[in-house]
Write a protein that holds these residues in place. Structure first.
Motif, PDB file in Angstrom:
ATOM      1  N   UNK A  95       0.827  -1.215   0.000  1.00  0.00           N
ATOM      2  CA  UNK A  95       0.000   0.000   0.000  1.00  0.00           C
ATOM      3  C   UNK A  95       0.859   1.262   0.000  1.00  0.00           C
ATOM      4  N   UNK A  96       1.963   1.208   0.745  1.00  0.00           N
ATOM      5  CA  UNK A  96       2.810   2.403   0.822  1.00  0.00           C
ATOM      6  C   UNK A  96       3.425   2.739  -0.541  1.00  0.00           C
ATOM      7  N   UNK A  97       3.660   1.721  -1.345  1.00  0.00           N
ATOM      8  CA  UNK A  97       4.217   1.953  -2.688  1.00  0.00           C
ATOM      9  C   UNK A  97       3.279   2.821  -3.516  1.00  0.00           C
ATOM     10  N   UNK A  98       1.998   2.689  -3.190  1.00  0.00           N
ATOM     11  CA  UNK A  98       0.945   3.365  -3.969  1.00  0.00           C
ATOM     12  C   UNK A  98       0.335   4.530  -3.216  1.00  0.00           C
ATOM     13  N   UNK A  99       1.081   5.080  -2.281  1.00  0.00           N
ATOM     14  CA  UNK A  99       0.501   6.057  -1.349  1.00  0.00           C
ATOM     15  C   UNK A  99      -0.133   7.261  -2.063  1.00  0.00           C
ATOM     16  N   UNK A 100       0.460   7.641  -3.204  1.00  0.00           N
ATOM     17  CA  UNK A 100      -0.065   8.831  -3.914  1.00  0.00           C
ATOM     18  C   UNK A 100      -1.468   8.587  -4.460  1.00  0.00           C
ATOM     19  N   UNK A 101      -1.799   7.302  -4.706  1.00  0.00           N
ATOM     20  CA  UNK A 101      -3.122   7.043  -5.299  1.00  0.00           C
ATOM     21  C   UNK A 101      -4.199   6.775  -4.241  1.00  0.00           C
ATOM     22  N   UNK A 102      -3.825   6.838  -2.961  1.00  0.00           N
ATOM     23  CA  UNK A 102      -4.845   6.678  -1.920  1.00  0.00           C
ATOM     24  C   UNK A 102      -5.855   7.809  -2.062  1.00  0.00           C
ATOM     25  N   UNK A 103      -7.105   7.466  -1.935  1.00  0.00           N
ATOM     26  CA  UNK A 103      -8.114   8.532  -2.096  1.00  0.00           C
ATOM     27  C   UNK A 103      -8.702   8.941  -0.747  1.00  0.00           C
ATOM     28  N   UNK A 104      -7.887   8.758   0.294  1.00  0.00           N
ATOM     29  CA  UNK A 104      -8.379   9.165   1.627  1.00  0.00           C
ATOM     30  C   UNK A 104      -7.734  10.480   2.058  1.00  0.00           C
ATOM     31  N   UNK A 105      -6.977  11.102   1.162  1.00  0.00           N
ATOM     32  CA  UNK A 105      -6.449  12.431   1.466  1.00  0.00           C
ATOM     33  C   UNK A 105      -7.574  13.447   1.258  1.00  0.00           C
ATOM     34  N   UNK A 106      -7.550  14.566   1.999  1.00  0.00           N
ATOM     35  CA  UNK A 106      -8.596  15.577   1.767  1.00  0.00           C
ATOM     36  C   UNK A 106      -8.471  16.171   0.357  1.00  0.00           C
ATOM     37  N   UNK A 107      -9.631  16.427  -0.267  1.00  0.00           N
ATOM     38  CA  UNK A 107      -9.612  17.049  -1.603  1.00  0.00           C
ATOM     39  C   UNK A 107      -9.092  18.480  -1.469  1.00  0.00           C
ATOM     40  N   UNK A 108      -9.572  19.136  -0.423  1.00  0.00           N
ATOM     41  CA  UNK A 108      -9.141  20.517  -0.144  1.00  0.00           C
ATOM     42  C   UNK A 108      -8.965  20.657   1.355  1.00  0.00           C
ATOM     43  N   UNK A 109      -8.017  21.518   1.755  1.00  0.00           N
ATOM     44  CA  UNK A 109      -7.805  21.779   3.178  1.00  0.00           C
ATOM     45  C   UNK A 109      -8.527  23.058   3.586  1.00  0.00           C
ATOM     46  N   UNK A 110      -8.833  23.206   4.829  1.00  0.00           N
ATOM     47  CA  UNK A 110      -9.415  24.460   5.325  1.00  0.00           C
ATOM     48  C   UNK A 110     -10.704  24.232   6.083  1.00  0.00           C
ATOM     49  N   UNK A 111     -11.195  25.324   6.676  1.00  0.00           N
ATOM     50  CA  UNK A 111     -12.400  25.200   7.512  1.00  0.00           C
ATOM     51  C   UNK A 111     -13.642  24.998   6.643  1.00  0.00           C
ATOM     52  N   UNK A 112     -13.694  25.754   5.530  1.00  0.00           N
ATOM     53  CA  UNK A 112     -14.879  25.666   4.670  1.00  0.00           C
ATOM     54  C   UNK A 112     -15.053  24.253   4.074  1.00  0.00           C
ATOM     55  N   UNK A 113     -13.978  23.691   3.483  1.00  0.00           N
ATOM     56  CA  UNK A 113     -14.142  22.311   2.980  1.00  0.00           C
ATOM     57  C   UNK A 113     -14.527  21.322   4.071  1.00  0.00           C
ATOM     58  N   UNK A 114     -14.043  21.587   5.309  1.00  0.00           N
ATOM     59  CA  UNK A 114     -14.377  20.708   6.433  1.00  0.00           C
ATOM     60  C   UNK A 114     -15.883  20.730   6.702  1.00  0.00           C
ATOM     61  N   UNK A 115     -16.446  21.952   6.718  1.00  0.00           N
ATOM     62  CA  UNK A 115     -17.901  22.052   6.943  1.00  0.00           C
ATOM     63  C   UNK A 115     -18.689  21.537   5.738  1.00  0.00           C
ATOM     64  N   UNK A 116     -18.109  21.731   4.542  1.00  0.00           N
ATOM     65  CA  UNK A 116     -18.764  21.171   3.345  1.00  0.00           C
ATOM     66  C   UNK A 116     -18.825  19.649   3.444  1.00  0.00           C
ATOM     67  N   UNK A 117     -17.758  19.090   4.034  1.00  0.00           N
ATOM     68  CA  UNK A 117     -17.714  17.640   4.221  1.00  0.00           C
ATOM     69  C   UNK A 117     -18.865  17.171   5.092  1.00  0.00           C
ATOM     70  N   UNK A 118     -19.130  17.937   6.158  1.00  0.00           N
ATOM     71  CA  UNK A 118     -20.263  17.612   7.047  1.00  0.00           C
ATOM     72  C   UNK A 118     -21.584  17.713   6.280  1.00  0.00           C
ATOM     73  N   UNK A 119     -21.669  18.775   5.468  1.00  0.00           N
ATOM     74  CA  UNK A 119     -22.882  18.981   4.686  1.00  0.00           C
ATOM     75  C   UNK A 119     -23.105  17.796   3.734  1.00  0.00           C
ATOM     76  N   UNK A 120     -22.004  17.297   3.149  1.00  0.00           N
ATOM     77  CA  UNK A 120     -22.101  16.133   2.258  1.00  0.00           C
ATOM     78  C   UNK A 120     -22.580  14.896   3.006  1.00  0.00           C
ATOM     79  N   UNK A 121     -22.087  14.752   4.239  1.00  0.00           N
ATOM     80  CA  UNK A 121     -22.519  13.599   5.058  1.00  0.00           C
ATOM     81  C   UNK A 121     -24.015  13.680   5.327  1.00  0.00           C
TER      82      UNK A 121
END
Lengths: 234, 269
Positions: A95-121
């Motif tokens: 898995x570590x070999x492929x770390x760049x393709x993991x899709x569990x990284x945030x799409x965007x950083x910041x407070x607004x994307x964080x709240x958007x994430x909640x809204x998506x949930x």
């Protein structure tokens, strides 16, 4: 480039499917052997282990049977941990070999994307809509990071408790405390994970993780628009 | 059997260590009695883990003001016995007399009791893979005898009895010491110390100013184990909450789905 919407897309590769299946077996063993060690409310599990073994060990009293049961639980717990490590080490390397393709990284950083994430949930699980999400929503990403972190904590503290003589008393106290606390947290999140994972709204993901590893492009287009765009782009 | 507690009065103690000798002899003969050891073997092969009462000596200051303090290291037989609470094998029992006893025949040697004890008392023997500590001579007191250490004390610095008896004696002695030395004295463990240990079954009378020198902690607890206990106590609420939330969500989803299906059917008509 055009895409056929009936096209199958690989959601999980074979090593993820293999590891996920085995981690379920390990979890079952860890839970049934860990619970009687964590709390005497689960002593009945120790008796289940202890009764058959005590027939050979010559235990007479119920206290002796419980003691044997706890010994058996501890041995099974450690053997399971050994197999867990033997399975996890190659998985982590791959898995570590492929770390760049993991899709569990945030799409965007910041407070607004964080709240958007909640809204998506909220839209996904309360309104049952399909918001603009990638392969995973924020809840799934946070769960993945929690599991990675907690597995590291459980492995380190478990090893410390197994090889006790190499550590100070204070370090061992914290190891014991974190091992128990994270065990409870893992159970809490596993209940939610199992519920959402087996819920009818996630039928496609369930089939992919346990059987085919694939999903229809049409499904991805409808439920994971951001991921669909990435697939089309690539 | 009512609760039986011990009090160690540091002011009356002459540091003869007769208590420790008597304790070791008693434990050696217990091996003879309980484990079928030959008597010679039980006294000739003393096990370090059988010395339940040991001296810890600390030196403070420099000559000529140097001061030597000998602390008696022993199980305090805590009211809330954290060792008993953490033991997964049920090997630790709190008897009606208040004695916290490790039953070595069922001890699995996991050393959880060592992790939980704020006084660092239980001793682990690699040889036997068992943990042991003072048993407050429960076998003696339940048969009308005094504890071995109490019986060995020539000055009455160690005394035991029911809580009321010991408390009365403590109050009397502290009043005398206060008058004589004109300073504060404490009976450590007579009152509840904290929620982690509660009251103690082994009370210590010492000058208040020497509490730190005796290394008697004001707040004996292991923060790590206290966190673990908190997590354990919270677990039913956490797990129950997760189960209730998922069940609630499923019912909500079913109701919503019914609505959607009804709406769809209505549109089709």
């Amino acid at each position: 480039m055009t895409h056929n919407t009936n096209q199958k897309i690989e959601v999980f590769n074979q090593i993820i499917i293999w590891y996920h299946k085995h981690i379920i077996h390990f979890m079952i063993f860890f839970i049934i052997t860990g619970l009687p060690i964590l709390s005497n409310k689960f002593s009945f599990l120790a008796y289940i282990f202890g009764i058959p073994v005590s027939l050979f060990a010559g235990a007479n009293t119920s206290a002796e049977i419980l003691s044997i049961g706890i010994q058996v639980a501890r041995i099974f717990h450690r053997v399971t941990a050994l197999f867990f490590l033997l399975t996890t080490i190659p998985f982590v390397i791959v898995m570590l070999k492929d770390i760049s393709s993991w899709q569990i990284w945030p799409e965007k950083w910041g407070i607004k994307p964080f709240f958007n994430g909640f809204s998506d949930l909220y839209k996904t699980y309360i309104k049952f809509e399909h918001p603009e999400i990638g392969k995973y929503n924020m809840g799934q990403k946070l769960f993945a990071w929690f599991i990675i972190f907690s597995m590291i904590v459980m492995t380190i503290t478990g090893l410390m408790l197994t090889f006790r003589d190499s550590y100070t008393l204070e370090a061992l106290q914290w190891a014991k405390s974190l091992h128990g606390t994270f065990f409870i947290l893992i159970i809490f999140f596993l209940i939610i994970h199992m519920y959402i994972g087996t819920h009818p709204i996630n039928r496609c993901g369930l089939k992919a993780i346990f059987r085919t590893g694939e999903a229809d492009l049409e499904h991805i287009k409808e439920k994971h628009p951001k991921w669909y765009k990435k697939i089309v782009k690539s | 059997m009512s609760k039986n507690i011990i009090c160690y009065d540091s002011m009356s103690c002459i540091r003869c260590y007769a208590c420790m000798t008597n304790c070791a002899i008693e434990n050696s003969t217990r091996q003879f009695r309980d484990k079928g050891y030959k008597y010679e073997a039980s006294v000739n092969e003393p096990k370090e883990s059988k010395f339940y009462l040991t001296p810890l000596t600390y030196e403070y200051g420099k000559y000529p003001e140097a001061q030597k303090i000998t602390k008696f290291h022993h199980c305090n037989h805590c009211e809330n016995a954290p060792c008993k609470q953490i033991c997964p094998a049920g090997a630790i029992e709190q008897r009606k007399s208040g004695a916290v006893v490790i039953h070595e025949n069922v001890c699995v040697g996991c050393r959880s009791c060592i992790d939980a004890c704020p006084y660092n008392v239980p001793k682990y023997s690699k040889e036997t893979n068992k943990t042991s500590k003072c048993i407050l001579c429960h076998d003696r007191i339940e048969n009308g005898l005094k504890q071995a250490c109490v019986e060995g004390c020539p000055t009455g610095a160690l005394f035991s009895g029911s809580i009321q008896e010991v408390e009365q004696e403590i109050v009397k002695r502290i009043a005398i010491y206060k008058d004589t030395y004109n300073e504060e004295f404490v009976a450590y463990g007579l009152d509840k110390i904290n929620n982690y240990v509660g009251k103690l079954g082994w009370v210590t009378i010492i000058p208040k100013k020497e509490m730190n020198l005796y290394k008697l902690p004001e707040n004996p607890r292991s923060n790590a184990i206290a966190l673990r206990n908190f997590a354990k106590a919270s677990a039913p609420f956490l797990i129950g909450g997760a189960l209730a939330a998922t069940a609630g969500h499923f019912i909500y989803w079913l109701a919503k789905r019914k609505e959607v299906v009804a709406e769809k059917e209505h549109k089709e008509e």
